[in-house]
Design a protein around this motif. Structure first.
Motif, short mmCIF file in Angstrom:
data_model
loop_
_atom_site.label_atom_id
_atom_site.label_comp_id
_atom_site.label_asym_id
_atom_site.label_seq_id
_atom_site.Cartn_x
_atom_site.Cartn_y
_atom_site.Cartn_z
N ARG A 121 7.97 -17.92 71.73
CA ARG A 121 7.42 -19.27 71.09
C ARG A 121 7.93 -19.40 69.62
NH1 ARG A 121 2.88 -18.07 74.20
NH2 ARG A 121 1.79 -17.31 72.43
N ARG A 122 7.97 -18.16 68.93
CA ARG A 122 7.94 -18.35 67.47
C ARG A 122 9.52 -18.32 67.20
NH1 ARG A 122 3.62 -14.62 64.31
NH2 ARG A 122 1.67 -15.60 65.04
N ASN A 123 10.25 -17.77 68.03
CA ASN A 123 11.78 -17.47 68.05
C ASN A 123 12.34 -18.00 69.27
OD1 ASN A 123 11.75 -15.61 65.40
ND2 ASN A 123 10.29 -14.87 66.75
N PRO A 124 12.46 -19.30 69.71
CA PRO A 124 13.16 -19.85 70.82
C PRO A 124 14.66 -19.71 70.69
CG PRO A 124 12.54 -21.79 69.24
CD PRO A 124 11.96 -20.45 68.49
N ASP A 125 15.32 -19.35 69.62
CA ASP A 125 16.67 -19.22 69.43
C ASP A 125 17.08 -17.68 69.62
OD1 ASP A 125 15.52 -18.64 67.24
OD2 ASP A 125 17.32 -19.20 65.96
N VAL A 126 16.05 -16.91 70.04
CA VAL A 126 16.40 -15.61 69.89
C VAL A 126 16.24 -15.22 71.41
CG1 VAL A 126 16.02 -13.12 69.29
CG2 VAL A 126 16.04 -15.02 67.53
N THR A 127 17.20 -14.37 72.15
CA THR A 127 17.24 -14.17 73.46
C THR A 127 17.37 -12.53 73.41
OG1 THR A 127 18.66 -15.74 74.59
CG2 THR A 127 18.47 -13.66 75.60
N ILE A 128 16.21 -11.81 74.11
CA ILE A 128 16.13 -10.43 74.40
C ILE A 128 16.76 -10.09 75.43
CG2 ILE A 128 14.71 -8.59 74.04
CD1 ILE A 128 12.90 -9.83 72.08
N ASN A 129 17.58 -9.38 75.53
CA ASN A 129 18.08 -8.82 76.90
C ASN A 129 17.72 -7.21 76.87
OD1 ASN A 129 19.75 -10.78 77.19
ND2 ASN A 129 21.12 -10.18 75.54
N MET A 130 17.08 -6.85 78.11
CA MET A 130 16.52 -5.44 78.11
C MET A 130 16.99 -4.71 79.21
SD MET A 130 12.58 -6.46 77.27
CE MET A 130 12.68 -8.12 77.64
N SER A 131 17.15 -3.53 78.82
CA SER A 131 17.55 -2.29 79.90
C SER A 131 16.72 -1.30 79.64
CB SER A 131 19.16 -1.96 79.90
OG SER A 131 19.86 -3.27 80.22
N THR A 132 16.39 -0.48 80.89
CA THR A 132 15.52 0.73 80.86
C THR A 132 16.35 1.96 80.60
OG1 THR A 132 15.64 1.20 83.24
CG2 THR A 132 13.80 -0.33 82.26
N ARG A 133 15.72 2.65 79.69
CA ARG A 133 16.44 4.12 79.09
C ARG A 133 15.34 5.12 79.27
NH1 ARG A 133 20.14 1.43 80.45
NH2 ARG A 133 22.48 1.95 79.50
#
Length: 303
Positions: A121-133
């Motif tokens: 909500r605070r950072n709608p222009d940032v996409t977080i791509n996640m992978s497990t390690r």
């Protein structure tokens, strides 16, 4: 820093070197690079002149790399891969920021995910791509900007932000508890103990903190993730030493019981870590600043 020109070979010559090393022949390298074999040979000759070294062993028309050149080609391959990854990332999201984050599966699911909607909500222009390690890796070889890590905050070449200390509690089903006479921590040694690969000394530390001597190697089944060891405990396979935040709901509903309500602090904590070279990444800076507000001390169970 100004780098001398002789230390910056052309991409074309480096691609020729890498392709010859990987494919094993000039003809295969030429086909992949859409060049003639002569053009591949000329690229390699230009690289040799620039470096002042013999890189290629020539046997008639057959070309092969020396052992030293092959080791150099491996380093070049990793650098070319990083250029490709950075280019793809830039092209995929040219107008928005992105953050490639490695996470621990259980901590990511139970601690991070419930908090992420606020960041979105605070950072709608940032996409977080996640992978497990599950284990530390080399940031120079894996395409991550940061990672959620459990340990001592001493990942080489990185800076760290402390997120949460880990407190553990031994849990099992009520049925299993009732089958044993549990009055002191020593009594747990007669029960089937469940172990987790990422915390191989967890039970030893727990018994030591409770002044229980352990003779010989501790037995019991081992699991690779908290999600599987939690299921093993729920199905009555043994006693698991679980982080309190992961079993809070199971304890509240009675699916599991705590053999000792007080929790023990583990040697280690959860951190956000990032390579020092990426410390000024704008998306990472915003994520880090937001996480600082989330990384508040929490009261361990019981709550």
């Amino acid at each position: 820093m100004t780098v001398p020109r002789r230390f910056i070979p052309s991409i074309a010559s480096l691609r020729a070197l890498e392709a010859l090393d990987r494919l094993g022949s000039a003809s295969a390298a030429a086909t992949e690079l859409a060049l003639t074999q002569g053009a591949v040979s000329r690229q390699l000759q230009a690289l040799e002149r620039q470096l002042g070294l013999d890189l290629v062993v020539r046997d008639g028309k057959k070309l092969a790399l020396s052992a030293e050149a092959s080791a150099y080609a491996e380093e070049v391959r990793q650098s070319l891969d990083r250029i490709v990854q950075a280019t793809v990332q830039l092209q995929a999201q040219p107008l928005a920021g992105s953050l490639n984050l490695a996470i621990l599966p259980a901590f990511g699911m139970r601690w991070l995910m419930p908090r992420l909607p606020e960041f979105a909500r605070r950072n709608p222009d940032v996409t977080i791509n996640m992978s497990t390690r599950l284990a530390p890796f080399n940031f120079s070889r894996d395409p991550f900007d940061a990672a959620i890590h459990f340990g001592l905050g001493d990942w080489p070449g990185t800076d760290a932000l402390l997120l949460k200390h880990e407190y553990v509690v031994p849990v099992c089903t009520a049925e299993m508890r009732d089958r044993y006479s549990i009055e002191t921590p020593t009594d747990l040694l007669q029960m089937p103990l469940l172990h987790i690969q990422t915390r191989p000394e967890a039970w030893n530390h727990w018994f030591a903190r409770n002044s229980v001597p352990v003779e010989g190697e501790m037995t019991g089944t081992t699991y690779d993730q908290f999600s599987t060891i939690n299921q093993a405990a729920l199905h009555g396979l043994g006693v698991a030493l679980m982080p309190d935040y992961l079993v809070e709901q199971d304890l509240a509903t009675g699916r599991l019981v705590a053999l000792y309500p007080s929790v023990e602090a583990m040697d280690g904590a959860y951190y956000l870590v990032w390579p020092q070279a990426k410390a000024r990444n704008s998306s990472l800076m915003r994520f880090r600043e937001w996480l600082q507000g989330q990384a508040q001390p929490e009261d361990p169970l019981p709550r």
